[in-house]
Design a protein around this motif. Structure first.
Motif, mmCIF file in Angstrom:
data_model
loop_
_atom_site.group_PDB
_atom_site.id
_atom_site.type_symbol
_atom_site.label_atom_id
_atom_site.label_comp_id
_atom_site.label_asym_id
_atom_site.label_seq_id
_atom_site.Cartn_x
_atom_site.Cartn_y
_atom_site.Cartn_z
ATOM 1 N N GLY A 20 32.371 35.239 38.341
ATOM 2 C CA GLY A 20 33.704 34.691 38.126
ATOM 3 C C GLY A 20 34.770 35.484 38.842
ATOM 4 O O GLY A 20 34.504 36.493 39.510
ATOM 5 N N PHE A 21 36.005 35.035 38.687
ATOM 6 C CA PHE A 21 37.148 35.681 39.341
ATOM 7 C C PHE A 21 38.360 35.537 38.433
ATOM 8 O O PHE A 21 38.593 34.488 37.826
ATOM 9 N N GLU B 285 37.092 41.037 39.980
ATOM 10 C CA GLU B 285 35.833 40.322 40.163
ATOM 11 C C GLU B 285 35.077 40.333 38.844
ATOM 12 O O GLU B 285 35.169 41.267 38.051
ATOM 13 N N VAL B 286 34.318 39.285 38.596
ATOM 14 C CA VAL B 286 33.465 39.206 37.409
ATOM 15 C C VAL B 286 32.030 39.078 37.909
ATOM 16 O O VAL B 286 31.566 38.004 38.275
ATOM 17 N N SER C 186 28.675 39.103 45.213
ATOM 18 C CA SER C 186 29.994 39.407 45.783
ATOM 19 C C SER C 186 30.450 38.300 46.721
ATOM 20 O O SER C 186 31.620 37.896 46.709
ATOM 21 N N LEU C 187 29.537 37.800 47.550
ATOM 22 C CA LEU C 187 29.884 36.714 48.459
ATOM 23 C C LEU C 187 30.249 35.448 47.676
ATOM 24 O O LEU C 187 31.178 34.722 48.048
ATOM 25 N N ALA C 188 29.530 35.186 46.582
ATOM 26 C CA ALA C 188 29.829 34.016 45.753
ATOM 27 C C ALA C 188 31.190 34.154 45.080
ATOM 28 O O ALA C 188 31.937 33.174 44.954
ATOM 29 N N ILE C 189 31.545 35.360 44.654
ATOM 30 C CA ILE C 189 32.846 35.581 44.024
ATOM 31 C C ILE C 189 33.966 35.365 45.038
ATOM 32 O O ILE C 189 34.996 34.745 44.735
ATOM 33 N N SER C 190 33.793 35.877 46.259
ATOM 34 C CA SER C 190 34.799 35.665 47.302
ATOM 35 C C SER C 190 34.955 34.176 47.605
ATOM 36 O O SER C 190 36.071 33.689 47.814
ATOM 37 N N ARG C 191 33.842 33.461 47.628
ATOM 38 C CA ARG C 191 33.892 32.015 47.841
ATOM 39 C C ARG C 191 34.673 31.337 46.720
ATOM 40 O O ARG C 191 35.509 30.451 46.966
#
Length: 414
Positions: free
Chosen positions: A113-114, A86-87, A58-63
Motif C-alpha cells: 500500500g501507499f 510505503e506500506v 517496492s516496484l508495486a508500491i511505486s506503481r
C-alpha cells in the motif's frame, strides 16, 4: 533522429579509473570530464537485477503511488505535502491507522500500500502541523481479492471505532453508502474506510473546527477523486509482483548511481509519472507548474520512504513532508529538447558561476537552502538532449563531480 557517428573507446581517467564510453560527432568526449569516483556508464554495465519479493513489492508500491490522490485532487487549498509512507508489511499501516489495524491487514493478506498526507498549511520540517490546518491523509492498500478488501474495510472500521466505542458515533456518507465512517462529536476530525475492487481506501480528515458537514465533504471529495484512479490500475497478483521488471521505461539506467546498486525503493531507484512525483514535493501546486512538461521522473538516491509521525493513527500527527536525502540524484525525461531546455532554465535560476563544472555543457550549480536543517546542500543541474539531471550533496566539489558523472551517464546511455 539525429545522425551520429558512434565511437567506442577505452581510456584511463586522471583518477585511475578504467571506463568505456560512447560519444557522437559534435559532442564532447565525456571520458575527459572530472567525475571523481563516480560511475559514468548506464546501470546494465555494472548491475544485474534479480527478481525478488522485496524489490517487486517496492516496484508495486511505486506503481500504486502514481494512482493515489494528492491534496489538490481533493481541494485546491490542500496544496502542501504532509508526508508519504510505503506500506510493505502489515505493521506499516499503523503510521496512519489504529494499532490493531495491522492484525486486520495481516489476517486479510494485504499485499502492499501507499500513504500520502496533504495540508493547506506548508509543514515545517521537524514540527507538528498546527491544529488550525486542514489535513487529509489517504491510505490505499491492495488485497488479493475484492472479497478480502471488503472484509478488511469492515474490520478496519471496527477496530478503529472500538478504540473509543463509548464516544464514537457512526456517520453516513450519502454518496458512498458502503463507506464505514465515524467521528467523535465535538472533535475536528473524522475517519472513513471503503473497499473499491481489490483495494481499500482509508481517509482521515481534520479541520480547525468540529464541522461535521465539512468533514464529510472532504471524505466524499476524496473518494470521488480516488476511485477513477484506481479503476485505471489493474491489481497485481503476488506472482506478478515478484516478476515486475526493474526498468521498463529505460530511466533507472540513466540516473547517477554512486553505490552501483539497483535495489528499488519508493524513494530511491524509483520511476514515477507526474502524479507519483508530486507526492514527494512540499508545495505540490508549485511543483506541478514547474514540472508539468516532464514525462517521467527517476530517483537515484532521492527521498526517504518513511515520514515522521508525531502520533500514529491520526491525521493531525501524520508527517511533516518528504525530505530529500543529504546526497542524491534525479533524472527528468521531457518530451523533447525544447521542453528540457525550459526546465533546465527554470531550475537554479541564480547559479553560482564559480561552481560550474569544468567542461560540462548545459550545467549550473548553486548552494540551496535547507529549511530546518543546519546542513549545507549544493545542487547542480545538467541537460543532455531531452533529459535533465539534478544532483545534490553537502560539498561543492562533490556536487561538480556528480554533475559531470551524471552528464556522462546520460551521454553514454543513448
Amino acid at each position: 533522429m539525429r545522425a551520429a557517428i558512434a565511437l567506442t573507446a577505452l581510456a584511463v581517467t586522471a583518477c585511475g579509473q578504467t571506463v568505456t564510453g560512447n560519444f557522437a560527432a559534435g559532442e564532447i568526449d565525456v571520458r575527459k570530464l572530472e567525475v571523481g569516483k563516480y560511475p559514468t556508464e548506464p546501470m546494465e554495465s555494472y548491475y544485474s537485477y534479480s527478481h525478488g519479493v522485496r524489490g517487486g513489492t517496492s516496484l508495486a508500491i511505486s506503481r500504486l503511488a502514481q494512482h493515489v490522490v494528492i491534496g489538490t485532487d481533493i481541494d485546491p487549498r490542500l496544496r502542501y505535502g504532509a508526508g508519504i509512507q510505503e506500506v510493505a508489511k502489515p505493521d506499516d499501516v499503523t503510521e496512519s491507522m489504529a494499532e490493531p489495524s495491522k492484525e486486520v491487514a495481516e489476517r486479510n493478506k494485504m499485499q502492499f500500500g501507499f500513504i500520502s498526507g496533504s495540508s493547506d498549511i506548508e509543514p515545517i520540517p521537524f514540527q507538528k502541523v498546527p491544529e488550525s490546518a486542514t489535513l487529509v491523509t489517504v491510505t490505499v492498500l491492495q488485497f488479493p481479492s475484492a472479497d478480502a478488501a471488503t472484509t478488511a474495510a469492515r474490520e478496519f472500521e471496527e477496530v478503529d471505532f472500538n478504540v473509543n466505542p463509548v464516544e464514537n458515533q457512526r456517520v453516513p456518507i450519502d454518496k458512498y453508502p458502503a463507506a464505514h465512517t465515524h467521528w467523535r462529536p465535538g472533535t475536528p476530525n473524522i475517519g472513513s474506510t471503503i473497499a473499491h475492487g481489490n483495494y481499500t481506501v482509508t481517509v482521515f480528515a481534520a479541520t480547525s473546527s468540529a464541522d461535521l458537514p465539512l468533514l464529510t465533504s472532504l471524505i466524499e471529495k476524496t473518494y470521488t477523486a480516488q476511485f477513477p484512479m484506481l479503476d485505471s490500475l489493474r491489481p497485481l497478483s503476488p506472482e506478478e509482483v515478484l516478476r515486475t521488471d526493474l526498468d521498463p521505461e529505460g530511466m533507472k539506467r540513466r540516473v547517477l548511481n554512486p553505490a552501483k546498486l539497483g535495489v528499488p525503493n519508493v524513494g530511491s531507484m524509483a520511476t514515477y509519472n507526474l502524479q507519483g512525483f508530486l507526492h514527494f514535493q512540499s508545495d505540490r501546486e508549485a511543483a506541478k507548474k514547474l514540472f508539468g512538461e516532464v514525462e517521467l521522473f527517476t530517483f537515484g538516491e532521492g527521498y526517504s520512504s518513511w515520514t515522521f509521525s508525531y502520533s500514529k493513527g491520526v491525521a493531525q500527527g501524520f508527517g511533516t513532508g518528504s525530505g530529500e536525502l543529504l546526497d542524491g540524484s534525479m533524472v527528468f525525461r521531457n518530451r523533447d529538447d525544447e521542453s528540457a531546455q525550459r526546465l533546465w532554465s527554470a531550475l537554479i535560476p541564480e547559479p553560482d558561476a564559480a561552481m560550474t563544472p569544468n567542461g560540462v555543457p548545459d550545467s549550473k550549480c548553486s548552494e540551496v537552502p535547507r529549511p530546518g536543517s543546519s546542513a549545507k546542500m549544493f545542487a547542480c543541474i545538467v541537460r543532455y538532449r531531452n533529459y535533465v539531471g539534478r544532483v545534490w550533496t553537502t560539498q561543492p566539489e562533490d556536487a561538480r563531480q556528480r554533475a559531470a558523472a551524471q552528464y556522462a551517464v546520460l551521454a553514454n546511455s543513448q
